[in-house]
Design a protein around this motif. Structure first.
Motif, short mmCIF file in Angstrom:
data_model
loop_
_atom_site.label_atom_id
_atom_site.label_comp_id
_atom_site.label_asym_id
_atom_site.label_seq_id
_atom_site.Cartn_x
_atom_site.Cartn_y
_atom_site.Cartn_z
N LEU A 7 0.80 -1.21 0.00
CA LEU A 7 0.00 0.00 0.00
C LEU A 7 0.84 1.27 0.00
N LYS A 9 3.21 4.31 -0.94
CA LYS A 9 3.35 5.20 -2.09
C LYS A 9 4.47 6.18 -1.80
N ARG A 11 6.44 9.47 -1.62
CA ARG A 11 6.01 10.86 -1.42
C ARG A 11 6.83 11.79 -2.29
N ARG A 16 5.37 6.38 -8.51
CA ARG A 16 4.86 5.16 -7.91
C ARG A 16 5.98 4.14 -7.78
N GLN B 416 -7.62 1.09 -0.65
CA GLN B 416 -6.67 2.17 -0.92
C GLN B 416 -5.67 1.76 -1.99
N TRP B 417 -5.26 0.51 -1.88
CA TRP B 417 -4.30 0.02 -2.86
C TRP B 417 -4.92 0.02 -4.26
N ARG B 420 -5.07 3.51 -5.63
CA ARG B 420 -3.81 4.06 -6.12
C ARG B 420 -3.37 3.43 -7.43
N GLY B 503 3.70 10.42 11.70
CA GLY B 503 3.38 11.24 10.54
C GLY B 503 1.92 11.42 10.29
N ASP B 508 -2.52 14.41 5.57
CA ASP B 508 -2.72 12.99 5.34
C ASP B 508 -4.01 12.47 5.95
N ARG B 575 6.86 5.37 8.75
CA ARG B 575 6.35 6.74 8.92
C ARG B 575 5.82 7.31 7.63
N GLU B 576 5.84 6.56 6.58
CA GLU B 576 5.28 7.10 5.35
C GLU B 576 3.77 7.04 5.41
N ASP B 577 3.20 7.87 4.64
CA ASP B 577 1.75 7.87 4.60
C ASP B 577 1.25 6.75 3.71
N PRO B 578 0.63 5.80 4.26
CA PRO B 578 0.16 4.67 3.47
C PRO B 578 -0.97 5.04 2.55
N GLY B 580 -1.06 7.62 0.74
CA GLY B 580 -0.56 8.22 -0.48
C GLY B 580 -1.12 9.58 -0.78
N ARG B 581 -1.50 10.27 0.21
CA ARG B 581 -1.99 11.63 -0.03
C ARG B 581 -0.95 12.63 0.45
#
Lengths: 310, 581
Positions: A7, A9, A11, A16, B416-417, B420, B503, B508, B575-578, B580-581
């Motif tokens: 899932l 992505k 940043r 992608r 969500q996947w 995207r 995060g 997000d 810590r990434e936004d899963p 994707g925003r």
């Protein structure tokens, strides 16, 4: 690698991630060990699953009394609903079985003086799937001759009316069952011993005094057991109750004298109106009561209640 | 014999009388049947009888053959008129008591429109049944009438001269108490004395009857008068026409029925009618239940099988659609009422998948023992027993809710996947909305089931795909449940964000800013003052899976972790936004 990779992505530039592993690979990787357990657990829950068709058979047996002087009855039933009732005049027994022929086979064997009836699971399948119906056995037994009755139930809901049956012997063994026994009319004969072996189940028996039994034995594993000794006429009745885990409630007519002894491990005892002396509980009217009930309780975990029927 | 009677009438009347009396013999026959077995299943339909003299009659339709006592007497095609008629008979027999089964069998008549093999089978079958009962009838014959030739002649005269009596006699004999012989008195007065004990049925035609003693049978009075004395006792019915009754009617233990040309709806008749109606209804139910299965089992009616497969497939699709709606509805409800908890669970499942899977698996394995242990612990004390009563239903309910919540969280992640990936065909949809993502996720998880039901419509040929897809669907769902349940447990039902990753920037957060119960938004737990951090003492270990180095650039929150000094690279907390925003 977990679902988060799937899932994820990048940043910043909005590019992608490439070379992502397939969905199934990642998902299965995360939960491979769970599948076996989860298959079993989830199968009976909210997800849709195909339900195998059931093919129902109905068979009815009825036999007239032809000189029999007594009858020994053995009832075996694995899963479904059982109803036991007294039969009409002249009828030795009447049994009606409704069963799924895909997984079950009826039992009917009569030799002079001995009846074996019920349903047994075939080799193909012995359990119900979600959404499937359960089978039924309705058995009627003669009141006109002495009976020795032995019943073995598995996962069964049963309603047993023993009213008016000339019971000389009574053995009931249940597995994970919901069993209700009532004695709507007194036993014309005398019953030496009534034995109820209850597995993980709810068991309610009312008017057990009408069985005219010298001794009533109850062995219960896990569950709720309620015994009502209404209709007592014998001068002395013994009740032996062994309980594993659960609640045991014994109700005795308030005119009867009660003497209870207990052998309990981690169980509470609630016996209002009985005077306690160590492990012995005695009702004040014990010495002068015309009808006396001796109760011995063995309980591991749970609660034991001795209450009056008013 | 009166001379004015047309030729042939006496013989007609005699025939009628015989026909009237034959059912009595039949009634006597019923009593000697000591055992009946009626079996109705998809494979066979049969009646077995045992007679008191040791004789047996076994009649069964099985595998396209008609068997009587094991001999093949004919054949049938499953579902044909002959079998339908036979099963209709058994539908009645299975609801009848023992005494009625033999009579039903004797009186059964196959359909008249049979032809060819069916007609020959029906004829052979009825002949065998008739022959069996004829033997019994012959044996029962001596018990038939107690009418002397003289009485028979007088009765004949009385009936012929007053033909309206025939109808009354017919009614009087209907449903008469079986078994007792008839004592007939035509045109004479009869007296049953106080010490008399008459064991027969009394038939009085154009005569008077005085009863002082006991009559065990019925009294049939056609014209005349009956007087019941003080000590009279009639065990059976009193059936009368064109007669007078005097005395205490209470002496009659049975019913007192007036039999006239007008049908009287007595209580017994009404009861019989209701029973017949109920039996017919039951018969229809049994027939409806059995008939379709016969065709499927034999495979002869392929059009029905195809239709059934399509119906089953459609039913499965409908079931899947309902499940989809239910799950999406639940998901939206959770999203609406508990958005942050829901998101925390989803992110925990994303960011600590391996850990969630292990915890979920452990949760499933330990759930039942925990439940039992709770019961035991609570049952020890009196105070605990009421709590135990609460514990019994609440724990399984909470566990089930946790599994559903976890499943929905996984569905959201999956949605969500999908969102995207920007699949073709989804361009027109607002797939970035959480609600749409939940819907897509649930749809993906249930897609295998829907496909399986589609393949099911193709019948046995495509059955393997049905099975495979069902298996895939179950596996996917299992994984979603296990990982989701673990995420629910790890996140304390969405209240603990420890494993959910940092995060949580306002950009997000699909739900916008909200006061964070754990501190300022975007502040990692470990950066709070030690005294305020409830998780300070928690070891920040992670599974090997989670420790894999990230291929993304460190985010702002990651930098904060690193400056904190407690979070080395690959600490397991993404810590990434899963989203994707």
């Amino acid at each position: 690698m977990g679902v988060r990779r799937l899932l994820k992505k990048e940043r910043g530039d909005g590019r992608r991630t490439r070379n992502r592993p397939s969905l199934s690979r990642q998902v299965v990787h995360g939960g491979v060990g769970a599948v076996v357990f989860a298959l079993v657990l989830w199968a009976g829950m909210a997800l849709p699953s195909p339900v195998a068709a059931q093919t129902w058979s109905t068979t009815q047996y009825e036999r007239q009394i032809r000189g029999e002087t007594e009858l020994r009855v053995e009832v075996e039933y694995g899963m479904g609903t059982v109803t036991l009732l007294p039969a009409g005049p002249g009828i030795l027994y009447r049994a009606r079985v409704r069963y799924d022929e895909e997984g079950f086979t009826p039992i009917h064997d009569f030799r002079p003086g001995v009846l074996r009836v019920g349903v047994e699971g075939s080799s193909r399948r012995t359990s119900l799937r979600r959404g499937e119906q359960e089978g039924e056995l309705t058995l009627r037994l003669s009141r006109e001759l002495p009976l020795r009755l032995k019943m073995e139930f598995g996962a069964v809901r049963s309603e047993l009316d023993l009213g008016g049956l000339q019971l000389q012997q009574l053995d009931l063994s249940t597995g994970a069952s919901d069993t209700r026994v009532r004695v709507s009319e007194p036993n014309p004969g005398e019953l030496e011993q009534a034995t109820f072996k209850v597995g993980a189940a709810a068991f309610v028996a009312t008017d057990l005094g009408r069985l005219n039994a010298r001794e009533i034995n109850v062995e219960a594993g896990v569950g709720d057991v309620r015994l009502e000794l209404g209709g007592l006429t014998r001068s002395r009745t013994r009740v032996q109750a062994k309980m594993g885990l659960g609640s045991l409630e014994i109700r005795v007519p308030d005119t009867a004298g009660v003497r209870m002894t207990r052998s309990t491990f981690l169980s509470s005892v609630n016996a209002p109106g009985l005077e306690r002396n160590g492990n012995v509980y005695l009702s004040p009217n014990w010495d002068r009561a015309e009808v006396q009930v001796e109760i011995h309780v063995e309980s591991a975990f749970g609660s034991v209640s001795i209450l009056p029927i008013r | 014999m009166p001379r004015h009677l047309p030729k042939g009438v006496p013989s007609l009347v005699l025939t009628l009388l015989v026909l009237l009396l034959v059912p009595l013999a039949g009634a006597a026959q019923e009593r000697v049947v000591v055992f009946t077995q009626v079996t109705v299943s998809s494979q066979e339909a049969g009646i077995d009888l045992e007679f008191a003299d040791g004789g047996t009659l076994s009649t069964v339709f099985r595998d396209g053959r008609v068997l009587v006592n094991g001999d093949e007497v004919g054949a049938f095609t499953p579902g044909d008129a002959l079998e339908r008629s036979w099963r209709s008979l058994l539908g009645q027999a299975v609801a009848a008591d023992n005494s009625q089964v033999a009579e039903l069998l004797r009186n059964w008549t196959p359909p008249e429109d049979l032809s060819g093999e069916g007609a020959r089978s029906a004829e052979a079958l009825t002949a065998r049944i008739g022959a069996t009962f004829a033997l019994e009838d012959a044996a029962a014959q001596p018990a038939l009438p107690a009418l002397s030739p003289e009485a028979e002649r007088e009765l004949l005269q009385a009936m012929v001269l007053r033909p309206e009596r025939l109808q009354a006699l017919t009614r009087a004999l209907e449903d008469r108490r079986a078994g007792l012989p008839i004592q007939a008195h035509i045109g004479e007065s009869v007296r049953v004395e106080a010490d008399d004990d008459v064991e027969e049925t009394l038939l009085i035609v154009d005569g008077d009857l005085l009863v002082e003693g006991r009559v065990r049978g019925d009294i049939l009075l056609l014209g005349g008068e009956i007087e019941l004395g003080d000590d009279a006792r009639v065990d059976g019915d009193l059936r009368w026409t064109d007669a007078r009754i005097r005395g205490d009617r209470g002496a009659v233990r049975g019913e007192i029925l007036e039999v006239t040309g007008i049908v009287t709806q007595t209580e017994a008749q009404l009861r019989a009618e209701i029973e017949r109606t109920l039996r017919d209804s039951l018969m229809e139910v049994v027939r409806a239940e059995m008939e379709p299965r016969v065709s499927v089992r034999t495979g002869r009616d392929t059009s029905r099988s195809v239709f059934r497969n399509v119906l089953r497939g459609l039913g499965g699709l409908f079931q899947t659609a309902l499940t989809f709606l239910l799950l999406v509805g639940l998901g939206l409800a959770v999203l609406y009422f508990f958005p942050r908890h829901f998101e925390t669970v989803a992110r925990t499942a994303q960011n600590a998948t391996g850990r969630s899977a292990l915890v979920g698996l452990a949760g499933i394995v330990l759930a039942f023992p925990t439940w039992i242990l709770g019961i035991v612990v609570l049952a020890i004390t009196i105070i605990g027993i009421p709590v135990m009563l609460l514990w019994l239903p609440v724990f399984p309910l909470a566990f089930a809710m946790a599994m559903v919540l976890g499943y929905l969280a996984m569905a959201w992640n999956l949605g969500q996947w999908v969102s995207r990936r920007q699949f073709q065909g989804l361009e027109g949809f607002e797939t970035s909305r959480p609600a749409a993502q939940i819907g897509m996720g649930v749809a993906v998880l249930l897609a295998a089931f829907a496909l399986a039901h589609l393949f099911r419509m193709g019948g046995p040929v495509l059955g393997i795909f049905h099975g495979l897809l069902t298996f895939v669907g179950v596996v996917l769902s299992m994984v979603a449940v296990v990982v989701g349940l673990g995420a629910v447990i790890l996140s304390r039902a969405g209240r603990d964000r420890h494993y959910a990753g940092g995060g949580w920037s306002p950009d997000d957060d699909p739900f916008g800013p909200e006061p964070d119960p754990y501190g300022p938004r975007g502040t990692p737990f470990s950066s709070r003052p030690p005294e305020d951090n409830p998780f300070r003492s928690r070891p920040e270990t992670s599974s090997a899976e989670d420790a894999a180095p990230s291929d993304a650039s460190p985010s702002a929150s990651e930098m904060e972790w690193e400056t904190e000094g407690g979070a080395p690279e690959g600490d397991g907390l993404d810590r990434e936004d899963p989203h994707g925003r």
